[in-house]
Design an enzyme around this catalytic site. Sequence first.
Site, PDB file in Angstrom:
ATOM      1  N   TRP A  10       1.862   4.336   1.061  1.00  0.00           N
ATOM      2  CA  TRP A  10       2.155   5.496   1.887  1.00  0.00           C
ATOM      3  C   TRP A  10       3.568   5.494   2.470  1.00  0.00           C
ATOM      4  O   TRP A  10       3.874   6.313   3.335  1.00  0.00           O
ATOM      5  CB  TRP A  10       1.140   5.592   3.023  1.00  0.00           C
ATOM      6  CG  TRP A  10      -0.189   6.111   2.592  1.00  0.00           C
ATOM      7  CD1 TRP A  10      -1.283   5.383   2.262  1.00  0.00           C
ATOM      8  CD2 TRP A  10      -0.577   7.482   2.442  1.00  0.00           C
ATOM      9  NE1 TRP A  10      -2.328   6.209   1.928  1.00  0.00           N
ATOM     10  CE2 TRP A  10      -1.921   7.509   2.033  1.00  0.00           C
ATOM     11  CE3 TRP A  10       0.084   8.702   2.635  1.00  0.00           C
ATOM     12  CZ2 TRP A  10      -2.628   8.685   1.794  1.00  0.00           C
ATOM     13  CZ3 TRP A  10      -0.607   9.876   2.400  1.00  0.00           C
ATOM     14  CH2 TRP A  10      -1.945   9.869   1.985  1.00  0.00           C
ATOM     15  N   TYR A  58       0.874  -1.170   0.000  1.00  0.00           N
ATOM     16  CA  TYR A  58       0.000   0.000   0.000  1.00  0.00           C
ATOM     17  C   TYR A  58       0.904   1.210   0.000  1.00  0.00           C
ATOM     18  O   TYR A  58       1.974   1.196   0.589  1.00  0.00           O
ATOM     19  CB  TYR A  58      -0.929  -0.026   1.221  1.00  0.00           C
ATOM     20  CG  TYR A  58      -2.163   0.825   1.060  1.00  0.00           C
ATOM     21  CD1 TYR A  58      -3.066   0.578   0.028  1.00  0.00           C
ATOM     22  CD2 TYR A  58      -2.434   1.853   1.934  1.00  0.00           C
ATOM     23  CE1 TYR A  58      -4.206   1.342  -0.115  1.00  0.00           C
ATOM     24  CE2 TYR A  58      -3.581   2.630   1.801  1.00  0.00           C
ATOM     25  CZ  TYR A  58      -4.462   2.367   0.763  1.00  0.00           C
ATOM     26  OH  TYR A  58      -5.595   3.134   0.611  1.00  0.00           O
TER      27      TYR A  58
END
Length: 767
Positions: free
Chosen positions: A113, A111
């Site tokens: 981030w 993911y």
Amino acid sequence: MATTPYLTSSSHWGAFEARTVDGGLEVRPHPADPDPSPILGNVASAVDPQVRILRPAVREGWLRDGPGPSEGRGREPYVEVEWDELIALLAGELRRVYAERGPRGVFGGSYGWASAGRFHHAQSQLKRFLTCLGGYVSAVGNYSYGATAVIMPHVVGRGVDVTSGLTDWPVIREHTELVVAFGGIPRKNTGVNPGGVVRHTAGEHLRAAVEEGVDVVTVSPLRSDSPGTTWLPVRPASDVAMMLGLMHTLISEDRHDPAFLARYCVGGHELTAYVTGRSDGVAKSAEWAAQRCDVPAAEIRALARRMAASRTLVTVTWSLQRTEHGEQAPWAGLALAAVLGQIGLPGRGFGHGYGSMADVGVPGAGVRVPTLPQGVNPVSEFIPVARVADMLLNPGAPFEFNGQALRYPDVGLVYWAGGNPFHHHQDLNRLRRALATVDTLVVHEPFWTAMARHADIVVPVTTPLERLDIGASRTDRHLVPMHRVVEPVGQARDDHAVLAELAGVLGVGEQFTEGRTADEWVRHLYDTWTGPVGERLGVELPAFDDFLASPLLTLPAPPADRTFLDRFRADPDAHPLQTPSGRIELYSATIAGFGYDDCPGHPTWLEPQEWLGSPLAARWPLHLIANQPRGRLHSQLDAGAESRRHKVAGREAMTMHPDDAAERGIAHGDVVRLFNDRGACLAGARLDDGVRRGVVQLPTGAWFDPVGDTGLCAHGNPNVLTRDHGTSRLGQGTSGQHALVQVERYEGEPPPVQAHRPPEFVERAGE
């Protein structure tokens, strides 16, 4: 005292300058930022060896018994190994899984981030690597606005960006009289943006708008979500009912705009029939809405009349679609704006996400930022990103998504880099059971997060402070040179170096690296980006070395005069939307054709399973709102000073109304237990009458800290309590914003918080 010069870098919450002072790190905001985020106070903790993964490690049971499902994940100690052994073990396992299962047996579960840097972007690095090996099962969508990303292309078309292409703040300040903000406009979220932001201006615009006379009516259970003076403390999960009640008043009192509905929309007839009750026998009147949202009917009618008489902007936060039936809130909000007939006019109409991200209402340069090519993944199987536990627990089971009938792939190896699902995902005790089903779990992490503690193979990687990169956001107009401020902590290596070595061992090294080192890749991405961008913008961009020597690169600013759907409003025939009708679809025949009872063909009130109006509330009488934290981004740098500052009794702070607390014998600062059938967590109590009665608020992101197999998190992660269920069969987004719970004062000595301490290490058997 040994001090190094300040060097620039960037984060998802802003650009900054950093230097080392006597072995520690000193951080200050970038001088170009007029309103820096206080979350910068966490950055120094990124180099703290107490929370870092210092050496490669392998779970003892996996090292002893080999790959296979195991309940030992998250429970067993680790054996630290040398890099050569870790690379050999990981390469061998990848060979085995690809040979036995093929690429459909590997889930690339990153993911995005981990870094604001465009090259050292863990998700891109991992996807490029797995594509070189033959592909992988991927995830689509995101946790932030997964339901919106699916529903809105059906409503306004794929060519309309309803998350960052909205009306600019200066236009709102000049033209808007009334903002009706469902979910409020929480300023705390405007410091954050994927890829960072150099100049934080959203908060400044919001303050100025209120000071200059824009009236903001906040519809939210939390007064802290309001930047204005009017707060309507709505019952959580009932926003759609209130929107329908407002529409009913507008239509029944002939204050709506039938000409706009006829010219610019399809489905006005179906929507009106539903709102008035002609289609189902139930008028969605202000009285009907009041029974559900607990806002007096007279206030609903008065607000509707004000909206019709004012230059009105209806806005919906992203948080409202992170709930069961989350597709309905943005769709109903857009429908309410359409009934008013003000869409496409300056400062009026519809907005989605003001207060959800830094770039909403702030124009960027309008160019693509440098990105690492990922290649084309030949594997077609995918899951919606929030359905990872469903996939692992139900291989081969059918599921539906956006009109498609699909099956969950049978995954044997999960490779995770750049994210912490123990922050994003729901029902964490269920997630632990799901992770126990695979053969091998590989995690790249700088820190001993819960995901690292559940891994079989733990790969220690660097933070952005330890490498060279380019900081850039898709919607900013600045590029920030991200310098190597400190040397790698412990034996950490950057993701690219690890994957390049693995690729070499597995025979795809040249394909992955193209003969470049990481620093050479950064230079290459910049050099190949400057030519086309400079030509498009009509400017000469500096050479790479000059860019590195500068504090930042600023691209020309476009005029801040965007109005959402203004060209469509001016001439819908010349500028049709990319919908089947070319118009706004208040009724979607496409969605209706899917036959989903949890997402019909027009905006609809669908009662959620868990809310204060459901039978479950008799057992679990408090409505938990698990929103974004003030002191950090998601779970990043939870051990940092700013994150710790917001904790109570060393745990995440739960806020509740003083009267609810008094009924339970809870005082400010007490350790409390929140619980339901899914699990429990401990938190520190904070009392505030700005929280509606019957509501408790516990931010997400405290590092998950399970106490044995009790189902209890000692640190206050609310996702042990939230339900792991898709928003609907259409969007399959996360519904983790809300849950029903009970709260009690914790009696006795609470278990200590262990989340920021490393796990247990043991010597290899036989050594």
